[in-house]
Write a protein that holds these residues in place. Structure first.
Motif, short mmCIF file in Angstrom:
data_model
loop_
_atom_site.label_atom_id
_atom_site.label_comp_id
_atom_site.label_asym_id
_atom_site.label_seq_id
_atom_site.Cartn_x
_atom_site.Cartn_y
_atom_site.Cartn_z
N ASN B 18 0.84 -1.21 0.00
CA ASN B 18 0.00 0.00 0.00
C ASN B 18 0.87 1.26 0.00
O ASN B 18 2.11 1.17 -0.01
CB ASN B 18 -0.96 -0.03 1.20
N VAL B 19 0.22 2.43 0.04
CA VAL B 19 0.96 3.70 -0.06
C VAL B 19 1.90 3.89 1.13
O VAL B 19 3.04 4.35 0.97
CB VAL B 19 -0.04 4.88 -0.17
N GLU B 36 -0.02 10.93 -5.17
CA GLU B 36 -1.09 10.83 -6.14
C GLU B 36 -1.00 9.43 -6.77
O GLU B 36 0.07 9.01 -7.19
CB GLU B 36 -0.88 11.91 -7.20
N ASN B 40 -5.32 10.48 -8.60
CA ASN B 40 -6.09 10.83 -7.39
C ASN B 40 -5.15 11.07 -6.23
O ASN B 40 -4.32 10.21 -5.90
CB ASN B 40 -7.05 9.68 -7.02
N ILE B 42 -4.15 10.99 -2.51
CA ILE B 42 -4.56 10.13 -1.40
C ILE B 42 -4.47 10.90 -0.09
O ILE B 42 -3.43 11.50 0.20
CB ILE B 42 -3.65 8.87 -1.33
N ASN B 43 -5.54 10.90 0.70
CA ASN B 43 -5.51 11.54 2.01
C ASN B 43 -4.52 10.82 2.91
O ASN B 43 -4.40 9.59 2.83
CB ASN B 43 -6.89 11.52 2.68
N LYS B 44 -3.86 11.58 3.79
CA LYS B 44 -2.82 10.98 4.65
C LYS B 44 -3.38 9.82 5.49
O LYS B 44 -2.71 8.82 5.69
CB LYS B 44 -2.22 12.05 5.55
N ASP B 46 -5.49 7.73 4.67
CA ASP B 46 -5.84 6.57 3.83
C ASP B 46 -4.60 5.85 3.26
O ASP B 46 -4.74 4.94 2.44
CB ASP B 46 -6.72 7.01 2.65
N TYR B 47 -3.39 6.25 3.70
CA TYR B 47 -2.18 5.65 3.13
C TYR B 47 -2.14 4.13 3.31
O TYR B 47 -1.73 3.40 2.43
CB TYR B 47 -0.92 6.27 3.76
N THR B 50 -4.90 2.24 1.11
CA THR B 50 -4.85 2.37 -0.35
C THR B 50 -3.85 1.37 -0.91
O THR B 50 -2.63 1.57 -0.84
CB THR B 50 -4.44 3.81 -0.75
#
Lengths: 341, 67
Positions: B18-19, B36, B40, B42-44, B46-47, B50
């Motif tokens: 994931n991120v 990104e 898109n 990515i909100n912090k 949601d790392y 995602t």
């Protein structure tokens, strides 16, 4: 005189009309290090009406590798950067009005400058996030655009923040980042500086000629050594509840509590101490006092410096003191109190 | 997994899922970055949730303070 800006006027998006607008504008540059000197020279050559440049430091040998307005003579004399910059800029273009401020770019100091001289644009040429957050809040409070720029090693980043339009630095960061690379740990090469300056000055020229449609609107970053380049559209990062640019702003970084009075200087192995209440220091009197203790003092009209316990202490007229050879704030404060009361 | 990061095709180990893993892999986890994925942002928060897939286009811009 009429020839001076001819090549810039030939550039269609600026033209003669744009040049007139540039000549009527005032730019405040915060910091006179690598980014500050690069930006300042570009604006002065471009014929901006007025430049104000504020910096708390003085010229040292380690600056000459990348801080383009300074000479060996400036380093020998330990001339304050703002003063040395002004002297060089006036040689470059005597038509531009240049105001040099030897001082710390605190919230209060910047608010005074902005209320008195109403600049059209703020250029970030600082070396720390604390001051950038102050610039960010001031930009929102007074509705003045500012252009973030930063670099370390061969990496650089820039973004133009337009109040009411783009997200602000607080939207993107959410807090002042701690740690991270600095000029202290990673060094810096001059082309990284020049690249950031190019991004900042180009967006600035668009703003000065009021060509808002041409703004890049992207957060841009690059690494010149690793051959990388990236640009991200960040519009969606704008937060309605951001305390700096949201619907009910409180401008948190302009409050006194948010301001440190001791700061480690980037790349200098030095600590700055700033008295809680601003008070000009009588340098003559201090020089005499120190001399009586058998301490050898070097002095110019703006500052005095002396060696104590293996550290160089530099006292500015506005009361600030730089303590070299340490990053330890406690040790710095001890030396400060030991020699300066 | 192969990702296109800042325009460059990069081979990543299995451990990157994931991120958040990706930022750790590049030693950027402690730095403030804008990430990104396929255009898109990515909100912090949601790392970690995602996940990344082969061929994803990732742009990473990290903030620095020098100047």
């Amino acid at each position: 005189m009429t020839e001076r800006y001819s090549r810039q006027e030939l550039f269609a998006p600026i033209g003669k009309e744009g040049q007139k607008k540039i000549a009527a504008k005032h730019v405040l540059i915060i910091g006179a290090g690598a980014l500050g000197t690069g930006n300042a020279e570009a604006f002065v050559r471009a014929g901006v009406g007025k430049i104000t440049i504020i910096d708390r430091d003085y010229v040292e040998w380690s600056n000459l590798q990348r801080q383009q307005l300074y000479s060996e003579e400036d380093a020998k004399e330990r001339l304050p950067k703002a003063i040395a910059a002004k002297q060089r800029l006036e040689q470059v273009n005597s038509d531009v009005s240049i105001e040099a401020i030897v001082g710390d770019a605190t919230a209060r100091e910047l608010e005074v400058i902005i209320e008195e001289s109403k600049p059209h644009l703020l250029i970030d040429a600082t070396d720390n996030f604390e001051t950038r957050m102050v610039i960010n809040d001031i930009s929102q409070k007074y509705r003045i655009p500012w252009i973030y720029g930063a670099c370390v090693g061969s990496y650089g980043i820039s973004y133009a923040i337009i109040p009411g339009k783009t997200p602000c630095l607080n939207c993107m960061l959410e807090a002042v980042p701690l740690g991270g690379l600095t000029c202290d740990t990673a060094g810096i090469i001059s082309p990284a500086v020049q690249m950031v300056v190019a991004y900042q000055v180009t967006e600035a020229l668009k703003i000065l000629v009021e060509d808002w449609q041409s703004l890049r609107n992207k957060l841009v970053s690059f690494d010149l050594w690793k051959n990388q380049h990236t640009a991200i559209r960040v519009d969606k990062v704008k937060k309605a509840d951001c305390p700096s640019c949201g619907d009910n702003p409180t401008y948190p970084y302009l409050s006194y509590d948010m301001q440190t009075k001791t700061a480690v200087l980037c790349g200098r192995d030095s600590v700055q101490i700033r008295p809680a209440v601003r008070q000009d220091r009588d340098l003559e009197e201090l020089a005499e006092l120190l001399a009586k203790q058998g301490i050898q003092v070097e002095k110019n009209p703006y500052l005095l410096s002396f060696m104590a316990d293996g550290h160089r202490l530099v006292v500015f007229k506005d009361g600030r003191v730089l303590i070299h050879g340490t990053k330890d704030m406690i040790e710095a404060k001890t030396l400060y109190h030991r020699y300066l009361g | 997994m192969e990702l296109i990061i800042n325009g460059e095709m990069i081979q990543l180990p299995e451990s990157v899922k994931n991120v958040s893993d990706l930022l750790t892999y590049f030693q950027l986890n402690n730095k403030i970055a804008i990430v990104e994925v396929n255009l898109n942002i990515i909100n912090k928060q949601d790392y970690e949730t995602t996940t990344l897939s082969n061929g994803d286009k990732v742009e990473i811009v990290h903030f620095v303070g020098g100047g």
